[in-house]
Design an enzyme around this catalytic site. Structure first.
Site, PDB file in Angstrom:
ATOM      1  N   ASN A 105     -99.858   4.813  19.871  1.00  0.00           N
ATOM      2  CA  ASN A 105    -100.246   4.290  18.560  1.00  0.00           C
ATOM      3  C   ASN A 105    -101.729   3.894  18.598  1.00  0.00           C
ATOM      4  OD1 ASN A 105    -100.725   2.733  16.293  1.00  0.00           O
ATOM      5  ND2 ASN A 105     -98.844   1.533  16.451  1.00  0.00           N
ATOM      6  N   CYS A 156    -102.857  -0.845  10.791  1.00  0.00           N
ATOM      7  CA  CYS A 156    -102.605   0.595  10.971  1.00  0.00           C
ATOM      8  C   CYS A 156    -102.657   1.374   9.658  1.00  0.00           C
ATOM      9  CB  CYS A 156    -101.283   0.814  11.675  1.00  0.00           C
ATOM     10  SG  CYS A 156    -101.231   0.001  13.273  1.00  0.00           S
ATOM     11  N   HIS A 190     -98.318   7.660  10.044  1.00  0.00           N
ATOM     12  CA  HIS A 190     -98.903   6.837  11.100  1.00  0.00           C
ATOM     13  C   HIS A 190     -98.031   6.989  12.344  1.00  0.00           C
ATOM     14  CE1 HIS A 190    -100.346   3.681  13.504  1.00  0.00           C
ATOM     15  NE2 HIS A 190     -99.360   2.835  13.255  1.00  0.00           N
TER      16      HIS A 190
END
Ligand code: COA
Length: 341
Positions: free
Chosen positions: A298, A124, A268
């Site tokens: 996500n 990520c 994020h």
């Protein structure tokens, strides 16, 4: 010399599903997912769509915006693609494991005949790592001027849809930025500072165990589900709060600026509670953080460039604004960029 983001783009699959739709299939509720993560919906790629398809669309959207907003002199997308020197794709869900890279597939489809291409696996944190790599590659060679940095992932194809602790968290998507090396004016601008960190001791807390050289599929083995992500949610949560706090503090300290000088922190988008906890520790008001997790869940390395594209297209980032990106992910990796837009 300044490394500037001159255009942004994003791409999402067309199929969007709500928490309630997931709750029809597994033992969960909209209320649980919202209260524990802030997630309401996610976009899910269909069987025919691979990561390079979304990455390519996001890239084309970024190039089109550059043509529209007059930040480049080229007249067409094809012409602009020919000026690219580098294509970097942050992803952990490449079209093919090993080779070819997703970046090479994008390079071919774009007709970016003069560009080098590589994937970055920082989970990520892929976009944050990718942006710094692009800046480094542009800085090293006078001939290189433009790079595309893309974050693209289709995590929904590698989650265990029977594990309610992970499958509810992820969505698919891609975000892209066009980066250009420009002469530095009187004022410093563009990518001012990046911090990249890792803690491989946490490798096991977010891991895809099967399929790699450590644990390959065996001849004759019956495989009844794709390789999937296993996660120690609590460990990742604690790491993430610490990582976000540490990186924001470090970026502000490096540039000797206070939080008031920052227009947006673009974190994020993994869990709204992680962001809230880090904000509370730092005493930073919630409004400073841009959150769109409710809509997308996500999207791994795509989450930060998707957020940047949303802000940019809504004109909520203006030239001269200071933006901090901050992220964390499997590896474990973490880091952040400080950008003067
Ligand atoms: N629906 C309903 N209940 C659920 C559930 C779901 N989708 N997932 C877990 N639960 C249950 C658990 O079974 C557990 O029940 P029990 O108390 O009866 O055993 C309870 O909820 C609490 O589970 P726990 O895992 O302690 O929840 P949590 O508050 O830690 O939240 C996460 C779980 C995954 C949301 C949280 O740990 C997290 O966000 N971690 C970081 C994950 C992440 O961001 N990963 C990507 C990094 S890039």
């Amino acid at each position: 010399m300044a490394i500037e983001i001159i255009a942004t783009g994003r791409a999402l699959p067309s199929h969007r599903i709500s928490n309630a739709q997931i709750a029809e299939k597994i033992d969960t509720t909209d209320e649980w997912i919202r209260s524990h993560t802030g997630i309401g919906f996610r976009y899910i790629a269909d069987a025919q769509t691979a990561t390079s398809d979304l990455a390519l669309l996001a890239a084309r959207n970024a190039l089109s915006l550059a043509l529209e907003n007059g930040s480049v002199q080229e007249q067409s997308l094809e012409e602009l693609a020919l000026t690219l020197d580098m294509i970097i794709v942050g992803t952990i869900t490449p079209d093919y494991y090993g080779t070819p890279s997703t970046a090479c597939l994008v390079q071919h489809e774009l007709g970016a005949l003069h560009a080098g291409a590589l994937d970055i696996n920082a989970a990520c944190s892929g976009f944050i790592y990718g942006l710094e790599n692009a800046a480094g590659l542009l800085s090293l060679n006078q001939e290189r001027k433009r790079a595309l940095v893309i974050g693209a992932d289709i995590l929904t194809k590698i989650v265990d849809w029977e594990d309610r602790g992970t499958c509810i968290l992820f969505g698919d998507g891609a975000g892209a930025v066009l980066v250009e090396k420009r002469e530095q004016g009187e004022e410093r601008r563009g990518l001012l500072r990046t911090i990249l960190r890792a803690d491989g001791s946490g490798a096991e807390s977010l891991i895809i165990r099967r399929g790699g050289s450590r644990n390959p599929y065996q001849r004759g083995e019956i495989v009844d589900k794709p390789p999937y992500v296993q996660m120690d949610g609590r460990a990742v949560y604690n790491f993430a709060v610490k990582a976000v706090t540490e990186i924001i503090e470090a970026l502000l300290a490096c540039e000797s600026i206070g939080i008031d000088a920052v227009r947006w922190i673009v974190p994020h988008q993994a869990n709204a509670r992680i962001v809230a906890a880090a904000g509370k520790r730092l005493g930073i008001p919630a409004e400073k953080f841009f959150l769109n997790i409710e809509n997308y869940a996500n999207t791994s390395s795509a989450s930060i460039p998707i957020a940047l594209d949303e802000l940019n297209r809504r004109e909520e980032i203006k030239r001269g604004d200071i933006i901090i990106t901050v992220g964390f992910g499997g590896g474990l990796t973490y880091g952040g960029n400080l950008i003067k837009w």
